[in-house]
Design a protein around this motif. Structure first.
Motif, PDB file in Angstrom:
ATOM      1  N   ASP A 170     -52.976 -50.757 -73.196  1.00  0.00           N
ATOM      2  CA  ASP A 170     -53.116 -50.169 -74.542  1.00  0.00           C
ATOM      3  C   ASP A 170     -52.216 -50.910 -75.536  1.00  0.00           C
ATOM      4  N   ASP A 171     -50.954 -51.170 -75.111  1.00  0.00           N
ATOM      5  CA  ASP A 171     -50.018 -51.900 -75.991  1.00  0.00           C
ATOM      6  C   ASP A 171     -50.593 -53.268 -76.349  1.00  0.00           C
ATOM      7  N   GLU A 172     -51.131 -53.938 -75.328  1.00  0.00           N
ATOM      8  CA  GLU A 172     -51.639 -55.300 -75.532  1.00  0.00           C
ATOM      9  C   GLU A 172     -52.846 -55.298 -76.468  1.00  0.00           C
ATOM     10  N   ALA A 173     -53.748 -54.323 -76.270  1.00  0.00           N
ATOM     11  CA  ALA A 173     -54.942 -54.234 -77.127  1.00  0.00           C
ATOM     12  C   ALA A 173     -54.539 -53.913 -78.565  1.00  0.00           C
ATOM     13  N   GLN A 174     -53.563 -53.000 -78.707  1.00  0.00           N
ATOM     14  CA  GLN A 174     -53.086 -52.659 -80.069  1.00  0.00           C
ATOM     15  C   GLN A 174     -52.499 -53.895 -80.747  1.00  0.00           C
ATOM     16  N   ARG A 245     -53.639 -47.171 -82.677  1.00  0.00           N
ATOM     17  CA  ARG A 245     -53.753 -46.397 -81.431  1.00  0.00           C
ATOM     18  C   ARG A 245     -54.823 -45.311 -81.598  1.00  0.00           C
ATOM     19  N   ASN A 246     -54.795 -44.626 -82.758  1.00  0.00           N
ATOM     20  CA  ASN A 246     -55.791 -43.570 -83.004  1.00  0.00           C
ATOM     21  C   ASN A 246     -57.211 -44.125 -83.022  1.00  0.00           C
ATOM     22  N   ILE A 247     -57.384 -45.291 -83.643  1.00  0.00           N
ATOM     23  CA  ILE A 247     -58.720 -45.905 -83.693  1.00  0.00           C
ATOM     24  C   ILE A 247     -59.196 -46.175 -82.259  1.00  0.00           C
ATOM     25  N   LEU A 248     -58.302 -46.750 -81.437  1.00  0.00           N
ATOM     26  CA  LEU A 248     -58.691 -47.091 -80.058  1.00  0.00           C
ATOM     27  C   LEU A 248     -58.966 -45.828 -79.231  1.00  0.00           C
ATOM     28  N   THR A 249     -58.171 -44.778 -79.454  1.00  0.00           N
ATOM     29  CA  THR A 249     -58.406 -43.522 -78.719  1.00  0.00           C
ATOM     30  C   THR A 249     -59.785 -42.977 -79.068  1.00  0.00           C
ATOM     31  N   ASN A 250     -60.143 -43.012 -80.356  1.00  0.00           N
ATOM     32  CA  ASN A 250     -61.464 -42.517 -80.768  1.00  0.00           C
ATOM     33  C   ASN A 250     -62.577 -43.361 -80.181  1.00  0.00           C
ATOM     34  N   LEU A 251     -62.406 -44.685 -80.219  1.00  0.00           N
ATOM     35  CA  LEU A 251     -63.440 -45.574 -79.679  1.00  0.00           C
ATOM     36  C   LEU A 251     -63.613 -45.364 -78.171  1.00  0.00           C
ATOM     37  N   SER A 252     -62.484 -45.070 -77.487  1.00  0.00           N
ATOM     38  CA  SER A 252     -62.522 -44.919 -76.021  1.00  0.00           C
ATOM     39  C   SER A 252     -63.333 -43.701 -75.578  1.00  0.00           C
ATOM     40  N   VAL A 253     -63.504 -42.733 -76.465  1.00  0.00           N
ATOM     41  CA  VAL A 253     -64.281 -41.531 -76.096  1.00  0.00           C
ATOM     42  C   VAL A 253     -65.709 -41.944 -75.730  1.00  0.00           C
TER      43      VAL A 253
END
Ligand code: SF4
Ligand code: ZN
Length: 318
Positions: A170-174, A245-253
């Protein structure tokens, strides 16, 4: 309620992997977790068999789980695993992290050393911020370079040939997305996960959790009852990273594999970086010097942390 069983054995499932919906029991979860970390280490040639490994141990979930895993994998790699913790001198926060770091080092039965900003730079972070007053950068703009610098020094002091940190997928993707959004893709091109610096003042760093998600790390800590620091640093206001992080969390759904897709893109960029590295050497901004004060590799005459220490000293003497 009936607990479904593991897809690989009869035992009750402890977790459903979001990206392929596989149900796994504790034993199969642990097995696949360790296997994945080992595969990551192999894929990026992160470690050599005779490396002496220093692990940056903050007491947070990533570092305590990494220590647990590396202690189990150690026989494949290293003659020695040594834990190092950095005491920034942040009141009501660092003591708590050091408590969990000590527990983790005892549990893994590894040597543990603590290095402080105060001892190395002459200032605690809190003290430095006080000296700098209102007209200064954010606390993390000082603390980040200081930590990188002291981790390197600490790794050298304990005789390490590699430094490992708990940065996860997650850190790396962010970080990749932040570089894209700041128009600084060259940074990703240059930050190769395969260590290659040949400067004697610099201990090469690797991130064995590059392909392990934050969620997997939390599940590992909980299933294996590994205690860790949950409290956040009072200065942690990296608002921009939080938004990403929030954008990635939403996309991960809808797309649970999105983090891995981004890491794969980063890998392609590193490959490309390798191919065009000769051209990049001619880019005046990317020339590498040795810091005039400490000898670490840097893009400027002075490395970031030496520059910031001079700023604090000047402010103190004003
Ligand atoms: Fe240092 Fe910022 Fe991390 Fe706090 S959040 S420990 S100030 S880098
Ligand atoms: Zn320097």
């Amino acid at each position: 309620m009936d607990i479904p069983s593991c897809d690989m054995c009869e035992h009750p499932a402890a977790w459903r992997r979001p990206w392929d919906n596989t149900l796994v029991c504790i034993m199969h979860f642990n097995k696949s977790f360790l296997k994945k970390v080992q595969k990551t280490i192999n894929k990026y040639q992160m470690l050599k068999r005779d490396d002496i490994i220093a692990i940056g141990l903050s007491g947070g979930k990533d570092s305590v789980v990494l220590l647990d895993v590396m202690a189990k994998l150690q026989k494949n790699h290293s003659t020695k695993l040594i834990a190092i913790s950095i005491d920034e001198g942040i009141e009501n926060y660092r003591e708590n992290g050091l408590h969990f770091a000590k527990l983790a080092a005892e549990r893994a039965d590894v040597e543990h050393h603590i290095f402080s900003y105060k001892e190395f730079f002459g200032y605690d972070l809190d003290e430095a911020l006080m000296i700098l007053g209102e007209n200064r950068l954010s606390p993390c703009s000082y603390c980040g370079p200081f930590r990188r610098k002291l981790l390197n020094e600490a790794a050298r002091k304990v005789g390490a040939t590699k430094l490992i940190t708990g940065h996860n997928a997650d850190d790396e993707a962010q970080t990749l997305l932040m570089n894209v959004m700041r128009g600084d893709l060259l940074k990703t091109l240059h930050s190769n996960p395969i260590p290659k610096f040949k400067n004697k003042a610099f201990v090469n760093r690797v991130k064995p959790f590059r392909r392990t998600t934050e969620q997997e790390i939390v599940v590992y800590a909980n299933l294996n009852q590994i205690p860790y620091q949950e409290m956040s640093c009072p200065h942690a206001v990296e608002a921009y990273r939080g938004k990403i992080r929030n954008i990635l969390t939403n996309l991960s759904v809808d797309d649970p594999g999105v983090i891995f897709s981004i890491i794969n893109s980063a890998d392609s960029l590193h490959d490309l970086g390798g191919l065009v590295s000769n051209n990049l050497k001619h880019d005046g901004n990317k020339e590498i010097f040795d810091c005039k004060k400490c000898g670490e590799p840097t893009n400027n005459e002075l490395c970031n942390s030496c520059r910031l220490i001079i700023e604090i000293e000047n402010r103190e003497n004003m």
